[in-house]
Scaffold this motif. Structure first.
Motif, mmCIF file in Angstrom:
data_model
loop_
_atom_site.group_PDB
_atom_site.id
_atom_site.type_symbol
_atom_site.label_atom_id
_atom_site.label_comp_id
_atom_site.label_asym_id
_atom_site.label_seq_id
_atom_site.Cartn_x
_atom_site.Cartn_y
_atom_site.Cartn_z
ATOM 1 N N VAL A 62 43.215 13.530 18.077
ATOM 2 C CA VAL A 62 44.301 12.767 17.478
ATOM 3 C C VAL A 62 45.565 13.040 18.275
ATOM 4 C CG1 VAL A 62 45.647 12.343 15.384
ATOM 5 C CG2 VAL A 62 43.215 12.924 15.218
ATOM 6 N N GLU A 63 46.324 11.990 18.532
ATOM 7 C CA GLU A 63 47.587 12.140 19.249
ATOM 8 C C GLU A 63 48.752 11.663 18.388
ATOM 9 O OE1 GLU A 63 47.177 9.913 22.826
ATOM 10 O OE2 GLU A 63 45.637 11.213 23.689
ATOM 11 N N GLY A 64 49.911 12.236 18.619
ATOM 12 C CA GLY A 64 51.111 11.763 17.955
ATOM 13 C C GLY A 64 51.388 12.385 16.609
ATOM 14 N N THR A 65 50.664 13.437 16.262
ATOM 15 C CA THR A 65 50.913 14.121 15.010
ATOM 16 C C THR A 65 50.482 15.571 15.163
ATOM 17 O OG1 THR A 65 50.571 14.047 12.608
ATOM 18 C CG2 THR A 65 48.650 13.625 13.996
ATOM 19 N N SER A 66 50.918 16.407 14.257
ATOM 20 C CA SER A 66 50.494 17.801 14.312
ATOM 21 C C SER A 66 49.922 18.211 12.970
ATOM 22 C CB SER A 66 51.666 18.711 14.690
ATOM 23 O OG SER A 66 52.704 18.584 13.740
ATOM 24 N N ASN A 67 48.985 19.173 13.028
ATOM 25 C CA ASN A 67 48.324 19.701 11.845
ATOM 26 C C ASN A 67 47.748 18.615 10.934
ATOM 27 O OD1 ASN A 67 47.374 21.863 10.316
ATOM 28 N ND2 ASN A 67 49.113 21.748 8.913
ATOM 29 N N PRO A 68 47.005 17.664 11.501
ATOM 30 C CA PRO A 68 46.406 16.641 10.641
ATOM 31 C C PRO A 68 45.220 17.205 9.878
ATOM 32 C CG PRO A 68 45.623 16.362 12.868
ATOM 33 C CD PRO A 68 46.622 17.494 12.913
ATOM 34 N N ASN A 69 44.878 16.572 8.765
ATOM 35 C CA ASN A 69 43.582 16.804 8.133
ATOM 36 C C ASN A 69 42.570 15.941 8.884
ATOM 37 O OD1 ASN A 69 45.093 18.266 6.336
ATOM 38 N ND2 ASN A 69 44.454 17.127 4.526
ATOM 39 N N LEU A 70 41.438 16.524 9.233
ATOM 40 C CA LEU A 70 40.441 15.810 10.044
ATOM 41 C C LEU A 70 39.120 15.717 9.306
ATOM 42 C CD1 LEU A 70 41.244 17.483 13.483
ATOM 43 C CD2 LEU A 70 41.844 15.164 12.760
ATOM 44 N N TYR A 71 38.400 14.632 9.534
ATOM 45 C CA TYR A 71 37.175 14.350 8.787
ATOM 46 C C TYR A 71 36.086 13.792 9.708
ATOM 47 C CZ TYR A 71 40.725 14.292 5.127
ATOM 48 O OH TYR A 71 41.778 14.614 4.315
ATOM 49 N N TRP A 72 34.838 14.107 9.388
ATOM 50 C CA TRP A 72 33.680 13.431 9.975
ATOM 51 C C TRP A 72 32.911 12.762 8.849
ATOM 52 C CZ3 TRP A 72 32.861 12.067 14.720
ATOM 53 C CH2 TRP A 72 33.343 12.838 15.783
ATOM 54 N N TYR A 73 32.688 11.440 9.020
ATOM 55 C CA TYR A 73 31.884 10.664 8.096
ATOM 56 C C TYR A 73 30.666 10.113 8.836
ATOM 57 C CZ TYR A 73 35.544 10.385 4.493
ATOM 58 O OH TYR A 73 36.463 10.674 3.517
ATOM 59 N N ARG A 74 29.612 9.856 8.085
ATOM 60 C CA ARG A 74 28.452 9.148 8.631
ATOM 61 C C ARG A 74 28.177 7.918 7.768
ATOM 62 N NH1 ARG A 74 23.356 12.649 9.353
ATOM 63 N NH2 ARG A 74 23.414 12.725 7.078
ATOM 64 N N GLN A 75 27.840 6.831 8.437
ATOM 65 C CA GLN A 75 27.522 5.595 7.750
ATOM 66 C C GLN A 75 26.121 5.174 8.170
ATOM 67 O OE1 GLN A 75 30.004 2.187 8.708
ATOM 68 N NE2 GLN A 75 29.887 1.460 6.603
ATOM 69 N N ALA A 76 25.154 5.351 7.302
ATOM 70 C CA ALA A 76 23.796 4.905 7.583
ATOM 71 C C ALA A 76 23.694 3.420 7.252
ATOM 72 C CB ALA A 76 22.790 5.720 6.769
ATOM 73 N N ALA A 77 22.710 2.761 7.829
ATOM 74 C CA ALA A 77 22.549 1.320 7.641
ATOM 75 C C ALA A 77 22.442 0.982 6.164
ATOM 76 C CB ALA A 77 21.302 0.840 8.379
ATOM 77 N N GLY A 78 23.297 0.038 5.714
ATOM 78 C CA GLY A 78 23.236 -0.403 4.332
ATOM 79 C C GLY A 78 23.789 0.573 3.320
ATOM 80 N N ARG A 79 24.461 1.598 3.802
ATOM 81 C CA ARG A 79 25.007 2.592 2.887
ATOM 82 C C ARG A 79 26.493 2.791 3.157
ATOM 83 N NH1 ARG A 79 21.149 7.730 2.571
ATOM 84 N NH2 ARG A 79 22.515 8.105 0.808
ATOM 85 N N GLY A 80 27.144 3.406 2.208
ATOM 86 C CA GLY A 80 28.572 3.662 2.357
ATOM 87 C C GLY A 80 28.834 4.848 3.257
ATOM 88 N N LEU A 81 30.098 5.198 3.361
ATOM 89 C CA LEU A 81 30.488 6.331 4.194
ATOM 90 C C LEU A 81 30.233 7.640 3.441
ATOM 91 C CD1 LEU A 81 31.963 3.982 5.622
ATOM 92 C CD2 LEU A 81 33.763 5.609 6.167
ATOM 93 N N GLN A 82 29.543 8.541 4.111
ATOM 94 C CA GLN A 82 29.244 9.844 3.532
ATOM 95 C C GLN A 82 30.069 10.896 4.259
ATOM 96 O OE1 GLN A 82 25.385 11.498 4.526
ATOM 97 N NE2 GLN A 82 25.197 12.429 2.490
ATOM 98 N N THR A 86 40.361 16.570 -4.940
ATOM 99 C CA THR A 86 39.980 17.359 -3.775
ATOM 100 C C THR A 86 40.337 16.566 -2.521
ATOM 101 O OG1 THR A 86 37.768 16.419 -3.850
ATOM 102 C CG2 THR A 86 38.110 18.542 -4.935
ATOM 103 N N ASP A 87 40.354 17.213 -1.403
ATOM 104 C CA ASP A 87 40.803 16.567 -0.174
ATOM 105 C C ASP A 87 39.693 15.753 0.473
ATOM 106 O OD1 ASP A 87 42.082 17.673 3.022
ATOM 107 O OD2 ASP A 87 42.397 15.822 1.917
ATOM 108 N N LYS A 88 39.214 14.728 -0.216
ATOM 109 C CA LYS A 88 38.197 13.866 0.375
ATOM 110 C C LYS A 88 38.190 12.535 -0.358
ATOM 111 C CE LYS A 88 34.652 15.919 -2.586
ATOM 112 N NZ LYS A 88 33.372 16.633 -2.646
ATOM 113 N N LEU A 89 37.764 11.503 0.349
ATOM 114 C CA LEU A 89 37.598 10.188 -0.251
ATOM 115 C C LEU A 89 36.123 9.971 -0.565
ATOM 116 C CD1 LEU A 89 39.804 7.765 1.864
ATOM 117 C CD2 LEU A 89 40.327 8.848 -0.303
ATOM 118 N N ILE A 90 35.852 9.392 -1.726
ATOM 119 C CA ILE A 90 34.489 9.037 -2.102
ATOM 120 C C ILE A 90 34.358 7.529 -1.930
ATOM 121 C CG2 ILE A 90 32.749 9.090 -3.923
ATOM 122 C CD1 ILE A 90 34.627 11.321 -5.185
ATOM 123 N N PHE A 91 33.448 7.119 -1.053
ATOM 124 C CA PHE A 91 33.304 5.708 -0.731
ATOM 125 C C PHE A 91 32.170 5.063 -1.513
ATOM 126 C CE2 PHE A 91 36.028 4.535 2.816
ATOM 127 C CZ PHE A 91 36.497 5.763 3.229
ATOM 128 N N GLY A 92 32.346 3.766 -1.817
ATOM 129 C CA GLY A 92 31.260 2.947 -2.307
ATOM 130 C C GLY A 92 30.428 2.456 -1.127
#
Lengths: 110, 112
Positions: free
Chosen positions: B25-45, A95-101
């Protein structure tokens, strides 16, 4: 459920030591595994691994993937204080997502 | 070359207030875009991702929402913040499925 587990959670070493960081995964339809280094803000890309047994190397950092045993290691030789960071492992499946540790926090002291 | 900008870098908001984080985002077109959250002591969600204008996929039920009004613009919003929304928010992009993801500088959100 897809998951990525990194170990150790934290590591403290002295300059010049060699460290090995571990990443194991369980995902459906594995596609690639990526390593990132996060110092203060944005994670920066280190390696992308897709094939088993082929080492990727960049200076003192190297990484290898074992798709049979479902893990990867990141080695850093002759560590320096500038290597202090959180090292993140991420896996991409079908799927189009990365799963992070959760990352490994490395602290290198002089 | 491609660059990604994210702002604001830091903000402190009271519980119940609205939120808007912006990423371009600059310098590219039609990128895939993402929002992640990183809570303290945890990985990227992963919170949201988008493969095109107006196309948003949500990964985690929450009081946050995302929008993509333009090709290279991705916005994270909330109508009423909760204490649990505190964390480090990262915008990211890539040219397509299977390629490396690159991150913005992140936004520290503290809800008080």
């Amino acid at each position: 459920e897809d998951k990525v587990v990194q170990s150790p959670l934290s590591l403290v070493v002295h300059e010049g030591d060699t460290v090995t960081l571990n990443c194991s995964y369980e995902v459906t339809n594995f596609r690639s595994l990526l390593w990132y280094k996060q110092e203060k803000k944005a994670p920066t890309f280190l390696f992308m691994l897709t094939s088993s047994g082929i080492e990727k190397k960049s200076g003192r950092l190297s990484s290898i993937l074992d798709k049979k045993e479902l893990f990867s290691i990141l080695n850093i030789t002759a560590t320096q204080t500038g290597d202090s960071a959180i090292y993140l492992c991420a896996v991409e499946a079908d799927t189009d997502k990365l799963i992070f540790g959760t990352g490994t926090r490395l602290q290198v002291f002089p | 070359s491609q660059t990604i900008h994210q702002w604001p870098a830091t903000l402190v908001q009271p519980v119940g207030s609205p939120l808007s984080l912006e990423c371009t985002v600059e310098g590219t077109s039609n990128p895939n875009l993402y929002w992640y959250r990183q809570a303290a002591g945890r990985g990227l969600q992963l919170l949201f991702y988008s493969v095109g204008i107006g196309q948003i996929s949500s990964e985690v039920p929450q009081n946050l929402s995302a929008s993509r009004p333009q090709d290279r613009q991705f916005i994270l919003s909330s109508k009423k913040l909760l204490l649990s929304d505190s964390g480090f928010y990262l915008c990211a992009w890539r040219t397509g499925y299977g390629n490396t993801i690159y991150f913005g500088e992140g936004s520290w959100l503290t809800v008080v």
